[in-house]
Design an enzyme around this catalytic site. Structure first.
Site, mmCIF file in Angstrom:
data_model
loop_
_atom_site.group_PDB
_atom_site.id
_atom_site.type_symbol
_atom_site.label_atom_id
_atom_site.label_comp_id
_atom_site.label_asym_id
_atom_site.label_seq_id
_atom_site.Cartn_x
_atom_site.Cartn_y
_atom_site.Cartn_z
ATOM 1 N N LYS A 9 0.454 -1.461 0.309
ATOM 2 C CA LYS A 9 -0.099 -0.310 -0.217
ATOM 3 C C LYS A 9 0.560 1.133 -0.206
ATOM 4 O O LYS A 9 2.107 1.070 0.294
ATOM 5 C CB LYS A 9 -1.178 -0.445 1.060
ATOM 6 C CG LYS A 9 -1.869 -1.161 1.402
ATOM 7 C CD LYS A 9 -2.631 -1.089 2.797
ATOM 8 C CE LYS A 9 -3.527 -2.183 2.748
ATOM 9 N NZ LYS A 9 -5.047 -2.306 3.784
ATOM 10 N N TYR A 49 -12.859 -1.624 -2.806
ATOM 11 C CA TYR A 49 -13.233 -2.426 -1.042
ATOM 12 C C TYR A 49 -14.453 -2.233 -1.672
ATOM 13 O O TYR A 49 -15.377 -1.833 -0.387
ATOM 14 C CB TYR A 49 -12.448 -0.993 -0.278
ATOM 15 C CG TYR A 49 -10.545 -1.506 -0.066
ATOM 16 C CD1 TYR A 49 -10.833 -2.976 0.257
ATOM 17 C CD2 TYR A 49 -9.736 -0.870 -0.429
ATOM 18 C CE1 TYR A 49 -9.454 -3.378 0.900
ATOM 19 C CE2 TYR A 49 -8.288 -1.209 -0.197
ATOM 20 C CZ TYR A 49 -8.228 -2.575 0.349
ATOM 21 O OH TYR A 49 -6.684 -2.708 0.403
ATOM 22 N N ASN A 112 -2.021 -0.263 7.101
ATOM 23 C CA ASN A 112 -1.647 -1.793 7.158
ATOM 24 C C ASN A 112 -0.071 -1.565 6.559
ATOM 25 O O ASN A 112 -0.027 -3.608 6.604
ATOM 26 C CB ASN A 112 -2.219 -1.886 8.026
ATOM 27 C CG ASN A 112 -2.829 -3.069 7.008
ATOM 28 O OD1 ASN A 112 -3.269 -2.373 6.142
ATOM 29 N ND2 ASN A 112 -4.578 -3.508 6.865
ATOM 30 N N HIS A 115 -2.169 -5.412 1.733
ATOM 31 C CA HIS A 115 -3.058 -6.757 1.438
ATOM 32 C C HIS A 115 -3.117 -7.581 0.913
ATOM 33 O O HIS A 115 -2.305 -7.827 0.749
ATOM 34 C CB HIS A 115 -3.745 -5.454 0.405
ATOM 35 C CG HIS A 115 -5.157 -6.288 0.433
ATOM 36 N ND1 HIS A 115 -6.254 -6.512 0.732
ATOM 37 C CD2 HIS A 115 -5.805 -6.887 -0.167
ATOM 38 C CE1 HIS A 115 -7.396 -6.798 -0.222
ATOM 39 N NE2 HIS A 115 -6.858 -7.775 -1.277
ATOM 40 N N GLU A 126 -9.879 -10.097 -7.413
ATOM 41 C CA GLU A 126 -8.703 -9.001 -7.160
ATOM 42 C C GLU A 126 -7.912 -8.862 -8.607
ATOM 43 O O GLU A 126 -7.441 -8.481 -8.710
ATOM 44 C CB GLU A 126 -8.089 -9.419 -5.673
ATOM 45 C CG GLU A 126 -9.454 -8.542 -4.618
ATOM 46 C CD GLU A 126 -8.748 -9.204 -3.515
ATOM 47 O OE1 GLU A 126 -9.347 -8.712 -2.486
ATOM 48 O OE2 GLU A 126 -7.680 -9.483 -3.019
#
Ligand code: CMP
Length: 146
Positions: A9, A49, A112, A115, A126
């Site tokens: 990310k 998302y 975080n 992913h 995805e």
């Protein structure tokens, strides 16, 4: 052979952890089969998302993911989905086990770092979201011999 989408990310890239994260996955004997730097604009981030639409963290998550580019990859290996979830660790780094990627590098449950897909079904969605089939490398296709 299972595949998972993996995203480093925007925070992972700005903290310069991409190489370390890739090294982690290589150590597990997983193989990268596709990779590109990708700027998820707001619309793309909302779509990616969409299952979280309406949750309190949805809009801040979209805004974070569209702040800077990500490194989007497909990795392949035996039972890679459960394997990756173990080495990536809990969404919330405070709850992640010692030695996991998120424990080491993540700031909180939004920022975080990485992913990965949570099931074979979401992996398929995805992967299709980011990569046309011709951009996914088939390592079995040829082996280089000296
Ligand atoms: P990821 O694995 O990309 O899947 C969904 C993302 O939503 C998750 O990582 C976090 O970045 C974010 N997320 C999930 N739960 C929360 C939460 N409670 N607060 C903030 N962000 C969250």
């Amino acid at each position: 052979m299972e595949q998972s989408l993996v995203i480093i990310k925007p925070d992972g890239l700005s903290k310069k952890t991409a190489g370390k994260i890739i090294a982690f996955l290589e150590k597990e004997n997983f193989k990268m089969v596709a990779c590109r730097m990708f700027f998820l604009d707001k619309e793309k981030a909302e779509l990616f998302y969409k299952e979280h639409w309406g949750k309190d963290f949805y809009l801040p998550l979209v805004s974070f993911m569209s702040s800077n580019p990500s490194l989007v990859m497909i990795w392949q290996g035996d039972e890679i989905i459960s394997g990756l979830r173990k080495i990536v660790g809990n969404t919330n780094p405070d709850m992640a086990e010692e030695g996991t990627i998120r424990k080491m590098y993540a700031r909180d449950n939004r920022h975080n770092v990485v992913h990965c897909s949570d099931s074979t079904k979401s992996a398929q969605r995805e992967i299709n979201f980011f990569f046309p089939e011709e951009e996914i490398y088939n390592w079995e296709r040829k082996e280089y011999k000296k």
